[in-house]
Design a protein around this motif. Structure first.
Motif, mmCIF file in Angstrom:
data_model
loop_
_atom_site.group_PDB
_atom_site.id
_atom_site.type_symbol
_atom_site.label_atom_id
_atom_site.label_comp_id
_atom_site.label_asym_id
_atom_site.label_seq_id
_atom_site.Cartn_x
_atom_site.Cartn_y
_atom_site.Cartn_z
ATOM 1 N N LYS A 172 -15.462 -4.409 10.328
ATOM 2 C CA LYS A 172 -14.631 -4.647 9.132
ATOM 3 C C LYS A 172 -13.221 -4.955 9.647
ATOM 4 O O LYS A 172 -12.439 -4.057 9.929
ATOM 5 N N GLU A 175 -7.910 -7.575 6.608
ATOM 6 C CA GLU A 175 -7.969 -8.691 5.647
ATOM 7 C C GLU A 175 -6.771 -9.627 5.819
ATOM 8 O O GLU A 175 -6.709 -10.667 5.181
ATOM 9 N N ARG A 176 -5.805 -9.234 6.676
ATOM 10 C CA ARG A 176 -4.625 -10.086 6.821
ATOM 11 C C ARG A 176 -4.831 -11.206 7.842
ATOM 12 O O ARG A 176 -4.205 -12.239 7.771
ATOM 13 N N SER A 225 -3.095 2.669 10.792
ATOM 14 C CA SER A 225 -1.971 3.591 10.614
ATOM 15 C C SER A 225 -2.487 5.031 10.453
ATOM 16 O O SER A 225 -3.645 5.254 10.082
ATOM 17 N N GLU A 382 7.164 5.512 11.952
ATOM 18 C CA GLU A 382 6.873 4.268 12.674
ATOM 19 C C GLU A 382 7.415 3.108 11.838
ATOM 20 O O GLU A 382 7.102 3.000 10.650
HETATM 21 P P1 NAD Z 1 -3.695 -0.169 8.251
HETATM 22 O O1 NAD Z 1 -3.869 1.296 8.410
HETATM 23 O O2 NAD Z 1 -2.967 -0.685 7.066
HETATM 24 O O3 NAD Z 1 -5.131 -0.893 8.222
HETATM 25 C C1 NAD Z 1 -6.116 -0.620 9.176
HETATM 26 C C2 NAD Z 1 -7.482 -0.850 8.549
HETATM 27 O O4 NAD Z 1 -7.671 0.068 7.485
HETATM 28 C C3 NAD Z 1 -7.648 -2.249 7.974
HETATM 29 O O5 NAD Z 1 -8.925 -2.726 8.299
HETATM 30 C C4 NAD Z 1 -7.475 -2.032 6.490
HETATM 31 O O6 NAD Z 1 -8.223 -2.949 5.708
HETATM 32 C C5 NAD Z 1 -7.991 -0.634 6.286
HETATM 33 N N1 NAD Z 1 -7.321 0.060 5.169
HETATM 34 C C6 NAD Z 1 -6.087 -0.198 4.676
HETATM 35 N N2 NAD Z 1 -5.810 0.645 3.667
HETATM 36 C C7 NAD Z 1 -6.871 1.460 3.531
HETATM 37 C C8 NAD Z 1 -7.170 2.566 2.663
HETATM 38 N N3 NAD Z 1 -6.301 2.992 1.756
HETATM 39 N N4 NAD Z 1 -8.355 3.182 2.809
HETATM 40 C C9 NAD Z 1 -9.232 2.775 3.735
HETATM 41 N N5 NAD Z 1 -8.998 1.744 4.581
HETATM 42 C C10 NAD Z 1 -7.835 1.093 4.482
HETATM 43 O O7 NAD Z 1 -3.022 -0.697 9.598
HETATM 44 P P2 NAD Z 1 -2.439 -2.129 9.916
HETATM 45 O O8 NAD Z 1 -1.157 -2.302 9.173
HETATM 46 O O9 NAD Z 1 -3.479 -3.152 9.789
HETATM 47 O O10 NAD Z 1 -2.124 -1.965 11.478
HETATM 48 C C11 NAD Z 1 -0.940 -1.408 11.970
HETATM 49 C C12 NAD Z 1 -1.099 0.069 12.266
HETATM 50 O O11 NAD Z 1 -2.150 0.259 13.211
HETATM 51 C C13 NAD Z 1 0.136 0.658 12.904
HETATM 52 O O12 NAD Z 1 0.332 1.943 12.379
HETATM 53 C C14 NAD Z 1 -0.220 0.721 14.372
HETATM 54 O O13 NAD Z 1 0.495 1.676 15.125
HETATM 55 C C15 NAD Z 1 -1.659 1.061 14.296
HETATM 56 N N6 NAD Z 1 -2.359 0.715 15.535
HETATM 57 C C16 NAD Z 1 -2.773 1.728 16.330
HETATM 58 C C17 NAD Z 1 -3.405 1.450 17.522
HETATM 59 C C18 NAD Z 1 -3.895 2.557 18.408
HETATM 60 O O14 NAD Z 1 -4.781 2.306 19.212
HETATM 61 N N7 NAD Z 1 -3.378 3.767 18.293
HETATM 62 C C19 NAD Z 1 -3.617 0.119 17.897
HETATM 63 C C20 NAD Z 1 -3.177 -0.898 17.047
HETATM 64 C C21 NAD Z 1 -2.554 -0.583 15.852
#
Ligand code: NAD
Length: 502
Positions: A172, A175-176, A225, A382
């Motif tokens: 999955k 979506e961006r 996140s 962050e």
């Molecule tokens: P995000 O948490 O918004 O989204 C991650 C995934 O979760 C996506 O596939 C999204 O569709 C899904 N998602 C979004 N909202 C949701 C919800 N309410 N319930 C269930 N699923 C949901 O993260 P992002 O903005 O796409 O990515 C950036 C974040 O990811 C930053 O916080 C970054 O630090 C983190 N990140 C961490 C690592 C690591 O290995 N620690 C690596 C890359 C990115």
């Protein structure tokens, strides 16, 4: 308008229930729409995966590895087109997009060693005529949920070891920037992966929840996140799944007075502003020890910042491109304002930066704050943008304390020429990945990646041997054969006591 769909059962699948816009961050215009799946589509993908997994698991590991060898060749063949596609949706510059693909490809290379990695353990003669052996078996159908900031690398962190171990996979993506994951699925089919072994279901929270609730999905890997990572971890674990959920970060770069400052500045610039700061291993906080170090560092940083080039993602001279979305740009700007309101010194302000000819793109100039303090919310949270915060420390111990006390614990770096300080720092800091004169200490593919505290929920890291452990379960066999030759096993007398080695 281009529509980006799903990939199920070895082919593209279009099922429009709801859609979401996919932007070009360089121009701020909608360039495609992505279909968002639902629980029925997740179920369809799982049914395909479960049927395909049986044959895939029965394929010997060397043959599974051969598919991955071929997949690696195809990634190299298509590197340019994949990088363009990736940067057109994410906004990172082409060279950085190639790095995104390359770091994933290196995990594919690691997974090609699966025949060796899956070898079990054996003890001959554990008891009279008794041998014991352990084997690692695939879990079955597993899933991965990935963030926007590494649309190639992170899916490959997950599916390369999972597939190598004999699992079927439901991906999955974010979506961006959903196009590259579908392209990866197509390349796997071209490489010889049987249909249904890897499926891509596009979507948002609805699909995530359907994955977490699906009884046939045995394990879920998540990167995103922290609040969502914690939610996904708790819900998946509650449903009895094996979970590994990586979260956000706020990584510190400690600069000791004896550091090679020119080198440290080069490293910090790339790690703070590269990819517009949208990396979980970025260095958004710099901690010089002593005011003399801080002043010298600040002067050098300013000189570099003022020479930095921000451009569209296809500009070969640009150091970084736009951030991913208008909403994310607004969020970063609000954190800059928060820093000002909290009393930090705004030395360079990236707000209001406009790129000629691309005024509607999501660009931000580099921002530098000095005299940031740990009580500020803009330090604790962050920001995930091109914003560098300087926190001055008056001693090594004070500098060591900052990342250790921070809620996040993904990565940290120290710049010094003193091996004793470096060694103590690596030993004592409460953070999962440490760089010594290395600004972005993302471990190579045959180690493993994982942060601590709010940066990681679950026990096993991404990729490396931890990846193999995550995607397999251990079965242990204790065997005794009836004696057919002299000296063979003699069955003990009937006993109602737990067998021991006494
Ligand atoms: P995000 O948490 O918004 O989204 C991650 C995934 O979760 C996506 O596939 C999204 O569709 C899904 N998602 C979004 N909202 C949701 C919800 N309410 N319930 C269930 N699923 C949901 O993260 P992002 O903005 O796409 O990515 C950036 C974040 O990811 C930053 O916080 C970054 O630090 C983190 N990140 C961490 C690592 C690591 O290995 N620690 C690596 C890359 C990115």
């Amino acid at each position: 308008m281009r529509t980006i769909g799903h990939f199920v059962g070895g082919q593209p699948l279009s099922k429009t229930v709801r859609t979401s816009d996919v932007y070009d961050p360089n121009t701020g215009t909608v360039q495609a729409i992505v279909e968002l799946g639902d629980a029925a589509l997740v179920d369809e993908a799982v049914c395909n995966a479960a049927a395909a997994q049986i044959g895939w698991a029965a394929t010997n590991p060397q043959r599974r590895a051969r598919v991955l060898f071929e997949f690696k060749r195809l990634l190299e063949r298509d590197m340019d087109s994949l990088a363009y596609l990736l940067s057109s949706e994410h906004g990172k510059v082409i060279a950085d997009a190639k790095g995104d693909i390359q770091r994933g490809l290196e995990v594919v290379e690691f997974a090609c060693g699966i025949p060796h990695l899956l070898k079990g353990e054996y003890t001959q003669g554990a008891g009279p005529g008794i041998d014991v052996y352990s084997m690692r078996q695939p879990l079955g159908v597993v899933a991965g949920i990935t963030p926007f900031n590494f649309p190639a690398m992170i899916p490959m962190w997950m599916f390369a070891p999972a597939l190598a171990c004999g699992n079927a996979f439901i991906l999955k993506p974010s979506e961006r920037d959903p196009s590259v994951p579908v392209r990866l699925a197509e390349l796997l089919i071209e490489a010889g992966l049987p249909a249904g072994v890897l499926n891509v279901v596009q979507g948002d929270k609805t699909v995530v929840d359907a994955i977490l609730d699906h009884p046939a999905i045995r394990a879920v890997s998540f990167v995103g996140s922290s609040d969502i990572a914690q939610y996904v971890y708790a819900k998946g674990a509650q449903n009895g799944k094996r979970m590994q959920c990586m979260g956000g970060a706020k990584n510190h770069g400690i600069v000791l007075p004896d550091a090679d400052l020119d080198q440290a500045v080069n490293d910090i610039m790339g790690a703070a502003y590269g990819s517009a700061g949208e990396r979980c291993m970025a260095l958004p906080v710099v901690v010089p020890v002593g005011d003399k170090t801080a002043d010298a560092l600040r002067d050098r940083l300013l000189a570099s910042i003022d020479g930095l080039r921000v451009g569209i993602s296809t500009d070969a001279e640009a150091q970084y491109g736009p951030v991913v979305s208008a909403a994310h740009k607004a969020r970063i700007e609000s954190y800059i304002q928060m820093g000002v309101d909290e009393g930090a010194e705004l030395v360079r302000d990236g707000r209001g930066f406009a790129l000629q000819g691309h005024e509607s793109g999501y660009f931000l100039g580099p921002t530098l704050f000095d005299r940031v303090t740990p009580d500020m919310k803009s330090y604790q949270d962050e920001i995930f943008g091109p914003v560098l915060q300087m926190v001055r420390a008056d001693s090594f111990e004070a500098a060591l304390d900052l990342p250790s006390r921070h809620a996040y614990g993904n990565g940290v770096a120290i710049f010094t020429r003193n091996g004793d300080y470096a060694r103590q720092f690596a030993d004592r800091v409460d953070v999962g990945m440490v760089g010594i004169n290395v600004p972005i200490p993302v471990p190579v593919a045959y180690h493993s990646f994982g942060g601590w505290k709010r940066s990681g929920f679950g026990d096993l890291n991404q990729y490396g041997t931890d990846g193999v452990r995550f995607y397999t379960k251990v079965k242990t066999v204790t065997q005794r054969w009836p004696a057919s030759v002299a000296g063979g096993a003699v069955a003990p007398d009937q006993s109602f006591v737990i067998p021991t080695m006494n």
